[in-house]
Scaffold this motif. Sequence first.
Motif, PDB file in Angstrom:
ATOM      1  N   ALA A 146      11.736  59.284  69.393  1.00 29.55           N
ATOM      2  CA  ALA A 146      12.393  58.118  69.999  1.00 29.55           C
ATOM      3  C   ALA A 146      12.282  56.865  69.116  1.00 29.55           C
ATOM      4  CB  ALA A 146      11.777  57.845  71.367  1.00 29.55           C
ATOM      5  N   LEU A 147      11.467  56.937  68.056  1.00 30.03           N
ATOM      6  CA  LEU A 147      11.290  55.761  67.193  1.00 30.03           C
ATOM      7  C   LEU A 147      12.521  55.536  66.325  1.00 30.03           C
ATOM      8  CD1 LEU A 147       7.738  55.988  65.568  1.00 30.03           C
ATOM      9  CD2 LEU A 147       8.674  54.067  66.856  1.00 30.03           C
ATOM     10  N   HIS A 148      12.919  54.304  66.174  1.00 29.83           N
ATOM     11  CA  HIS A 148      14.023  54.008  65.251  1.00 29.83           C
ATOM     12  C   HIS A 148      13.523  54.255  63.825  1.00 29.83           C
ATOM     13  CE1 HIS A 148      17.069  51.831  63.029  1.00 29.83           C
ATOM     14  NE2 HIS A 148      17.801  51.847  64.133  1.00 29.83           N
ATOM     15  N   ARG A 149      14.398  54.804  62.952  1.00 32.28           N
ATOM     16  CA  ARG A 149      13.890  55.151  61.616  1.00 32.28           C
ATOM     17  C   ARG A 149      13.561  53.910  60.773  1.00 32.28           C
ATOM     18  NH1 ARG A 149      19.079  57.440  58.089  1.00 32.28           N
ATOM     19  NH2 ARG A 149      20.396  55.667  58.541  1.00 32.28           N
ATOM     20  N   VAL A 179      16.932  47.786  62.888  1.00 34.76           N
ATOM     21  CA  VAL A 179      18.367  48.040  62.637  1.00 34.76           C
ATOM     22  C   VAL A 179      18.781  47.380  61.316  1.00 34.76           C
ATOM     23  CG1 VAL A 179      20.697  47.670  63.528  1.00 34.76           C
ATOM     24  CG2 VAL A 179      18.817  48.243  65.105  1.00 34.76           C
ATOM     25  N   LEU A 180      18.288  46.167  61.108  1.00 31.34           N
ATOM     26  CA  LEU A 180      18.651  45.450  59.878  1.00 31.34           C
ATOM     27  C   LEU A 180      17.929  46.034  58.664  1.00 31.34           C
ATOM     28  CD1 LEU A 180      18.771  41.789  61.263  1.00 31.34           C
ATOM     29  CD2 LEU A 180      20.623  43.459  61.023  1.00 31.34           C
ATOM     30  N   VAL A 186      11.155  43.702  52.929  1.00 34.63           N
ATOM     31  CA  VAL A 186      10.778  44.424  54.150  1.00 34.63           C
ATOM     32  C   VAL A 186       9.241  44.488  54.171  1.00 34.63           C
ATOM     33  CG1 VAL A 186      10.942  46.576  55.447  1.00 34.63           C
ATOM     34  CG2 VAL A 186      12.902  45.797  54.091  1.00 34.63           C
ATOM     35  N   PRO A 187       8.597  43.680  55.038  1.00 30.35           N
ATOM     36  CA  PRO A 187       7.129  43.658  55.065  1.00 30.35           C
ATOM     37  C   PRO A 187       6.600  44.800  55.946  1.00 30.35           C
ATOM     38  CG  PRO A 187       8.000  42.013  56.571  1.00 30.35           C
ATOM     39  CD  PRO A 187       9.185  42.747  56.017  1.00 30.35           C
ATOM     40  N   VAL A 188       6.510  45.981  55.365  1.00 27.65           N
ATOM     41  CA  VAL A 188       6.210  47.201  56.132  1.00 27.65           C
ATOM     42  C   VAL A 188       4.967  47.020  57.013  1.00 27.65           C
ATOM     43  CG1 VAL A 188       5.655  49.662  55.922  1.00 27.65           C
ATOM     44  CG2 VAL A 188       7.289  48.611  54.347  1.00 27.65           C
ATOM     45  N   TYR A 189       3.934  46.395  56.454  1.00 26.78           N
ATOM     46  CA  TYR A 189       2.689  46.190  57.217  1.00 26.78           C
ATOM     47  C   TYR A 189       2.982  45.413  58.515  1.00 26.78           C
ATOM     48  CZ  TYR A 189      -2.024  44.350  58.218  1.00 26.78           C
ATOM     49  OH  TYR A 189      -3.217  43.998  58.819  1.00 26.78           O
ATOM     50  N   ALA A 190       3.838  44.390  58.429  1.00 26.67           N
ATOM     51  CA  ALA A 190       4.152  43.583  59.625  1.00 26.67           C
ATOM     52  C   ALA A 190       5.062  44.361  60.575  1.00 26.67           C
ATOM     53  CB  ALA A 190       4.804  42.268  59.207  1.00 26.67           C
ATOM     54  N   VAL A 191       6.009  45.123  60.024  1.00 26.35           N
ATOM     55  CA  VAL A 191       6.905  45.926  60.880  1.00 26.35           C
ATOM     56  C   VAL A 191       6.070  46.925  61.686  1.00 26.35           C
ATOM     57  CG1 VAL A 191       8.825  47.592  60.868  1.00 26.35           C
ATOM     58  CG2 VAL A 191       8.808  45.689  59.234  1.00 26.35           C
ATOM     59  N   HIS A 192       5.063  47.500  61.029  1.00 22.36           N
ATOM     60  CA  HIS A 192       4.214  48.511  61.674  1.00 22.36           C
ATOM     61  C   HIS A 192       3.285  47.912  62.732  1.00 22.36           C
ATOM     62  CE1 HIS A 192       4.535  51.856  58.371  1.00 22.36           C
ATOM     63  NE2 HIS A 192       5.691  51.516  58.893  1.00 22.36           N
ATOM     64  N   PRO A 252      -3.090  57.713  67.809  1.00 26.54           N
ATOM     65  CA  PRO A 252      -2.250  58.749  67.188  1.00 26.54           C
ATOM     66  C   PRO A 252      -1.221  59.360  68.138  1.00 26.54           C
ATOM     67  CG  PRO A 252      -4.565  59.081  66.631  1.00 26.54           C
ATOM     68  CD  PRO A 252      -4.533  58.021  67.690  1.00 26.54           C
ATOM     69  N   ASP A 253      -1.398  59.170  69.446  1.00 29.79           N
ATOM     70  CA  ASP A 253      -0.412  59.729  70.384  1.00 29.79           C
ATOM     71  C   ASP A 253       0.959  59.068  70.262  1.00 29.79           C
ATOM     72  OD1 ASP A 253      -1.698  61.854  71.499  1.00 29.79           O
ATOM     73  OD2 ASP A 253      -2.724  60.630  73.008  1.00 29.79           O
ATOM     74  N   ARG A 254       1.019  57.932  69.596  1.00 24.99           N
ATOM     75  CA  ARG A 254       2.340  57.321  69.364  1.00 24.99           C
ATOM     76  C   ARG A 254       3.239  58.280  68.591  1.00 24.99           C
ATOM     77  NH1 ARG A 254       1.214  51.585  69.517  1.00 24.99           N
ATOM     78  NH2 ARG A 254      -0.961  51.220  68.973  1.00 24.99           N
ATOM     79  N   PHE A 255       2.606  59.158  67.811  1.00 27.87           N
ATOM     80  CA  PHE A 255       3.381  60.070  66.967  1.00 27.87           C
ATOM     81  C   PHE A 255       3.435  61.494  67.533  1.00 27.87           C
ATOM     82  CE2 PHE A 255       2.359  56.496  64.284  1.00 27.87           C
ATOM     83  CZ  PHE A 255       3.616  56.219  63.746  1.00 27.87           C
ATOM     84  N   ALA A 256       3.092  61.641  68.810  1.00 29.48           N
ATOM     85  CA  ALA A 256       3.314  62.939  69.461  1.00 29.48           C
ATOM     86  C   ALA A 256       4.806  63.224  69.302  1.00 29.48           C
ATOM     87  CB  ALA A 256       2.926  62.843  70.928  1.00 29.48           C
TER      88      ALA A 256
END
Length: 460
Positions: free
Chosen positions: A389-392, A64-65, A359-365, A379-383
């Motif tokens: 449902a993922l926050h952008r 969110v931040l 924004v440490p993208v690697y850590a967020v991911h 890869p099913d996380r991205f079905a």
Amino acid sequence: MTEVLSLLFTPRSVDHPPAALGLVKLLPTLVRNPLETWPRPLFTERLFWQSFAGRPLLFVMDPVLIDEVLVAKAAVFTKAPIIRRTIGPAVGNDSIFTAEGAQWRWQRRAAAPPFRHATILGFVPSFHAAAARTASALEARGGETVDVAELMMATTFDVIVETMLSGAASFDTRRFGAEISHYFDTVGWIAALSILRIPSWVPYPGKRRARAGNLFLRREMARVIAERRARSGTTPDLLDFLIAAADPETGRAMTDAELADNLLTFVVAGHETTALALTWAIWLLSNAPDVEARLLEEVGRVVGDGPVEAGHIDELVYVKQVVQEAMRLYPPAPLIPRIASEDVTLGGERIAAGTPVYVPVYAVHRHHLIWDEPEAFDPDRFAPARARALHRGAYLPFGAGPRICIGAAFAMAEAVAILATLVRAVRFIPIAGHQPLPTIRLTLRPDGGMPMRVEPRARP
Ligand code: HEM
């Protein structure tokens, strides 16, 4: 559920320190691999304050931040000076990547047409052709060990030159890639010196070599521009749009130096990142036979034996999921640095003007509050239903907000077409015992390249 998860491939990960490193350890580690300086709280907390040589820096991991930093308050959180200091020597300080305000806006508008959906689909034959050339070369090298990272760089370089510069220039691909690498290798030093507030003219290892490389890259771009100015009448590409663009406020067109900076930006930003996404995807696939089998089944069903065509891209849903998941675990752009341009609050924290906000993208991911089994390749996380449902702010391989990657859709279509073509033709086999670790060199590269053995697949 646990049983299913335990079957997933989980690559070896970097050993992160439990807390922020002190200056004495920080500097050599930054030069070696900045990722190893990232403390564990980046993977478990929402916000993390770190002090660099007495100056506070805020890491933001809460989706969110993150959205607030990159989207809602994008005008306040501008690109951090570290971007200009690290990338500026290579692509100039007023190019589309580095400029701010009006100087950025008109360049972004000027560069937009080649990235429209219909235009990108028109590039698919070029994506396929580049991948098919690489596949044939690999088929002839059955049983050999190749560096997949180097091969992907050459393949995506071919694509960017062909699509954005109409293949006009005869580039020395290897030299081009090598010069970019020499430059990227010095970025750890630039970052360390910048933290110590040492002026940019101070020498450091590799600086002279990197500067000579930058001159070579700029000379190459100047040559391409001169060649293009001397001829006309072809289908317009990126370079034509940039040459024709005029600032709506002043009527000013780009000078040759600005054109060279922007072309270099597109060539560098537009091939290295996609190549890394493909490199990591191929390596992950080779370690996950079930995923590879599903991908092959989809490619066979959707594409058959012929070339990947524009109409196939949206149907290669699982191939896209594999690319997305590879970029979750190994985001080619692992960090998005910003600076607060005025006093501001974020998530209840008061941030003074001039504070770096990263924004440490690697850590967020790989964040434990966002993902189940964050280190596992799934890869099913991205079905489609789950991805919606993922926050952008939770998944940002291309950034977000006004400075989001202009080439995101281009890169996705390219990566899907290339991955489908290559994996169908060749089996990539990991080298026993070789577990590549990610290293930040501006982008996220496999330390020591990506050696893999190749075997042509039997044709049906
Ligand atoms: C997988 C491939 C790619 C990844 C992961 C990637 C990632 C990113 C990210 C994270 C940013 C935002 C940086 C920030 O906000 O500070 C960005 C910006 C940019 N990217 Fe990409 N990129 C990719 C492919 C491409 C391609 C194919 C092109 C062009 C052909 C491209 C051109 C650019 C440009 C020009 C910008 C600056 C945009 C602006 O500031 O307006 N990128 N990219």
